[in-house]
Enzyme design. Structure first.
Site, PDB file in Angstrom:
ATOM      1  N   HIS A 122      38.859 -29.900  -3.634  1.00 44.89           N
ATOM      2  CA  HIS A 122      38.045 -29.414  -2.512  1.00 44.89           C
ATOM      3  C   HIS A 122      37.515 -30.597  -1.690  1.00 44.89           C
ATOM      4  CE1 HIS A 122      37.078 -25.845  -5.340  1.00 44.89           C
ATOM      5  NE2 HIS A 122      37.829 -25.357  -4.388  1.00 44.89           N
ATOM      6  N   ARG A 176      47.647 -25.708  -1.879  1.00 45.87           N
ATOM      7  CA  ARG A 176      48.075 -26.622  -2.950  1.00 45.87           C
ATOM      8  C   ARG A 176      49.568 -26.536  -3.203  1.00 45.87           C
ATOM      9  NH1 ARG A 176      43.708 -24.317  -7.006  1.00 45.87           N
ATOM     10  NH2 ARG A 176      44.609 -22.515  -5.958  1.00 45.87           N
ATOM     11  N   SER A 197      39.203 -24.849  -9.737  1.00 42.65           N
ATOM     12  CA  SER A 197      37.911 -24.724 -10.429  1.00 42.65           C
ATOM     13  C   SER A 197      38.121 -24.075 -11.798  1.00 42.65           C
ATOM     14  CB  SER A 197      36.947 -23.873  -9.601  1.00 42.65           C
ATOM     15  OG  SER A 197      36.686 -24.486  -8.368  1.00 42.65           O
ATOM     16  N   LYS A 214      32.910 -11.844  -9.086  1.00 39.73           N
ATOM     17  CA  LYS A 214      33.735 -12.827  -9.807  1.00 39.73           C
ATOM     18  C   LYS A 214      33.009 -13.414 -11.017  1.00 39.73           C
ATOM     19  CE  LYS A 214      37.401 -14.909  -7.014  1.00 39.73           C
ATOM     20  NZ  LYS A 214      37.885 -16.207  -6.491  1.00 39.73           N
TER      21      LYS A 214
HETATM   22  O1  PNS Z   1      37.724 -20.199  -3.284  1.00 37.70           O
HETATM   23  P1  PNS Z   1      38.311 -18.829  -3.086  1.00 37.70           P
HETATM   24  O2  PNS Z   1      37.748 -17.880  -4.120  1.00 37.70           O
HETATM   25  O3  PNS Z   1      39.804 -18.836  -3.031  1.00 37.70           O
HETATM   26  O4  PNS Z   1      37.776 -18.335  -1.639  1.00 37.70           O
HETATM   27  C1  PNS Z   1      38.098 -17.065  -1.158  1.00 37.70           C
HETATM   28  C2  PNS Z   1      37.196 -16.692   0.032  1.00 37.70           C
HETATM   29  C3  PNS Z   1      35.751 -16.839  -0.323  1.00 37.70           C
HETATM   30  C4  PNS Z   1      37.530 -17.592   1.211  1.00 37.70           C
HETATM   31  C5  PNS Z   1      37.527 -15.209   0.412  1.00 37.70           C
HETATM   32  O5  PNS Z   1      37.489 -14.429  -0.743  1.00 37.70           O
HETATM   33  C6  PNS Z   1      36.566 -14.627   1.432  1.00 37.70           C
HETATM   34  O6  PNS Z   1      36.550 -15.012   2.568  1.00 37.70           O
HETATM   35  N1  PNS Z   1      35.755 -13.663   0.982  1.00 37.70           N
HETATM   36  C7  PNS Z   1      34.763 -13.000   1.799  1.00 37.70           C
HETATM   37  C8  PNS Z   1      35.122 -11.534   1.977  1.00 37.70           C
HETATM   38  C9  PNS Z   1      36.142 -11.362   3.086  1.00 37.70           C
HETATM   39  O7  PNS Z   1      35.927 -11.728   4.213  1.00 37.70           O
HETATM   40  N2  PNS Z   1      37.315 -10.774   2.760  1.00 37.70           N
HETATM   41  C10 PNS Z   1      38.336 -10.498   3.759  1.00 37.70           C
HETATM   42  C11 PNS Z   1      39.362 -11.601   3.847  1.00 37.70           C
HETATM   43  S1  PNS Z   1      40.611 -11.286   2.643  1.00 37.70           S
END
Ligand code: PNS
Length: 169
Positions: free
Chosen positions: A24, A97, A135, A48
């Site tokens: 990150h 990645r 993570s 989560k």
């Molecule tokens: O680190 P991650 O868990 O891969 O991040 C994922 C994240 C937080 C970017 C994504 O889950 C997110 O934006 N969640 C907020 C809810 C949302 O907007 N969902 C619609 C897009 S799929």
């Protein structure tokens, strides 16, 4: 909605960051050179069941980015597009990645664009040495008291040590 009209380019780097890894941090450092301001936005994703609370995750990111003056750390508990609207930002940064990331990332970027056509997602490929890092991997190693020194910052390593103390038998 257009942060370019003010003359500065602001992007949001959203994620769970449970906890922030060197992968990150690699993206943060590089994105901070591309955009005038980068907001690292931590999702308060209770579903989560994160190891670190939102406050802990934000605090760790603040510590490891303290040398980057154009990086801000924030939290959100909403749809990303609503958070972006509240900040008047339309640019999103995500790290890629490996090919395995692509399908999920494409789905997210396309969903966000469908929900708000102004939102643009920029992908940055990970530096190869971090292409396997996540993570989840870091937590798995730390849970069994393995070495995470090369995977996270010292502050995060210490925080993991406190989460998984060695028990004296
Ligand atoms: O680190 P991650 O868990 O891969 O991040 C994922 C994240 C937080 C970017 C994504 O889950 C997110 O934006 N969640 C907020 C809810 C949302 O907007 N969902 C619609 C897009 S799929």
């Amino acid at each position: 909605m257009n942060n370019l009209k003010h003359g500065i380019t602001v992007a949001v780097y959203p994620g769970s960051f449970d906890p922030v890894t060197n992968g990150h941090l690699d993206i943060i450092h590089r994105a901070a050179k591309v955009f005038d301001k980068l907001i690292v936005a931590v999702l308060n994703n209770t579903s989560k069941n994160p190891l670190f609370s939102l406050e802990e995750r934000m605090e760790l990111i603040k510590k490891v980015t303290r040398d980057l003056p154009n990086v801000e750390v924030d939290g959100f508990r909403d749809l990303l597009i609503n958070y972006l609207k509240s900040k008047n930002v339309r640019l999103v940064v995500r790290g890629l990645r490996a090919v395995s990331d692509f399908e999920y990332e494409l789905q997210m970027a396309s969903t966000n664009q469908k929900l708000d056509e102004n939102v643009e997602t920029f992908f940055m490929t990970s530096t190869p040495k971090y292409s396997y890092l996540s993570s989840s991997i870091v937590k798995e190693i730390a849970r069994f008291h393995g070495p995470v020194t090369d995977l996270v910052s010292p502050e995060v390593e210490e925080a993991l040590r406190l989460k998984f103390p060695k028990t004296i038998t």
